[in-house]
Design a protein around this motif. Sequence first.
Motif, PDB file in Angstrom:
ATOM      1  N   LEU A  54      25.460  18.882  49.144  1.00  0.00           N
ATOM      2  CA  LEU A  54      26.296  18.806  47.952  1.00  0.00           C
ATOM      3  C   LEU A  54      27.462  19.780  48.039  1.00  0.00           C
ATOM      4  CD1 LEU A  54      23.492  18.599  45.222  1.00  0.00           C
ATOM      5  CD2 LEU A  54      24.662  16.728  46.417  1.00  0.00           C
ATOM      6  N   PRO A  55      28.593  19.479  47.371  1.00  0.00           N
ATOM      7  CA  PRO A  55      29.742  20.398  47.374  1.00  0.00           C
ATOM      8  C   PRO A  55      29.351  21.747  46.788  1.00  0.00           C
ATOM      9  CG  PRO A  55      30.353  18.247  46.477  1.00  0.00           C
ATOM     10  CD  PRO A  55      28.850  18.246  46.617  1.00  0.00           C
ATOM     11  N   PRO A  56      30.052  22.813  47.171  1.00  0.00           N
ATOM     12  CA  PRO A  56      29.714  24.158  46.680  1.00  0.00           C
ATOM     13  C   PRO A  56      29.591  24.240  45.163  1.00  0.00           C
ATOM     14  CG  PRO A  56      31.324  24.310  48.432  1.00  0.00           C
ATOM     15  CD  PRO A  56      31.164  22.854  48.146  1.00  0.00           C
ATOM     16  N   ARG A  57      30.541  23.622  44.450  1.00  0.00           N
ATOM     17  CA  ARG A  57      30.509  23.684  42.993  1.00  0.00           C
ATOM     18  C   ARG A  57      29.220  23.067  42.445  1.00  0.00           C
ATOM     19  NH1 ARG A  57      31.053  20.125  39.256  1.00  0.00           N
ATOM     20  NH2 ARG A  57      31.651  18.507  40.749  1.00  0.00           N
ATOM     21  N   VAL A  58      28.779  21.966  43.056  1.00  0.00           N
ATOM     22  CA  VAL A  58      27.586  21.271  42.575  1.00  0.00           C
ATOM     23  C   VAL A  58      26.321  22.050  42.937  1.00  0.00           C
ATOM     24  CG1 VAL A  58      26.323  19.090  42.615  1.00  0.00           C
ATOM     25  CG2 VAL A  58      28.816  19.078  42.762  1.00  0.00           C
TER      26      VAL A  58
END
Length: 365
Positions: A54-58
């Motif tokens: 998953l992307p860092p923000r997620v």
Amino acid sequence: MTFLTKKNFLKLSALSLALFSLTAASTVKDASLTQSDKVYQGIKNNLEQHLYQLPPRVQGHYGIRLYRMTGDEKYANAALVDLYAVTESQAFYACSLDNPGFITSEAEKAISLLGKGPRAKARKQALAPFPDFIFYTDVLLRFSSRIHEFGLRGPCNDKLLTALKKTDLKTGLTDKAMIKTWAAQLINYVYWAKQLGVGDYIKEYKQAFIEVYPNNKDSELDKKQFQNKLYGLTHFIFAASEYYQHDVDPIEFAWILDYFEANIDRILEDATDDIIAEVGISFHLAGQSDNPVVAKTQAHIVNAFDADVQFIRSPMGNSDLAQGEHRNVLAMMLLNWPQKLHKGPYFTELKATEKYMPKLVSVNK
């Protein structure tokens, strides 16, 4: 032909009995799980098996919430990923505030990223009278408040706070067109501004919100506007809890909880799964987990779960993990609310993270 000896037969019989016992025990264990437990575990296993994808923000979004729900340090490093991301962002934006034309240019970029759909067009139109507003709120307030939640100060923080104190936030926060397109986001900005000490607009925003969405005008709201109202109402409570770090006062928010209780049938009919989960969580945060609304929202969420993908799909049927993490972690929280919430995480106080802090942050004094 090989014949079984009495000794081998007894061995096989014992083995068969053991396997049967294990299977039976497993079956009993599975049977003891409620549907809520199965949905919770299914979503949790699915997200955590793929968390690194998953992307860092997620990753950060998930790690922060699971830490606040459980206090388990194993989620601290996922939350630390978020700290690195927001620290880098604050360094870029806050440290460039004095550059000529920087704020206007970055505000224009932020507006362009809103998209081209009907909601994006409405938001762009609402922002037209004060285009820089999005920079001060969705950029500066967002990143600095997150770092502050971790007990830290980000880069060029004094410059950032000075800029926020000088700008007019009240006009954009209380604008009717803005509330009709950004209700939840605006209440976040309101509480973040108070959190950082750059302005207290809670009373003004509450009054403006109620003027835009009086309860006696609900029949005039289409589905999208009803959802926007609900989303705003849940975020009054979420923002006041500093996003699941502590409970809220049920008396202070009785005007919201009573509204949810009175309108739960329409909520279950017209709201998205995200919002329905948030309505239930609002009662959890107010210490009213035994309210019938909670059970109704839990039943809806359990029914929305797709066992084939171990996830709750989007309204369009999408099961993408990154896009659906928000919806599904809310479902987890609704179905398995803890007895105690945990603040932070305060990375400098945890063994898992204390040695891995970004160099650009310092501890709040």
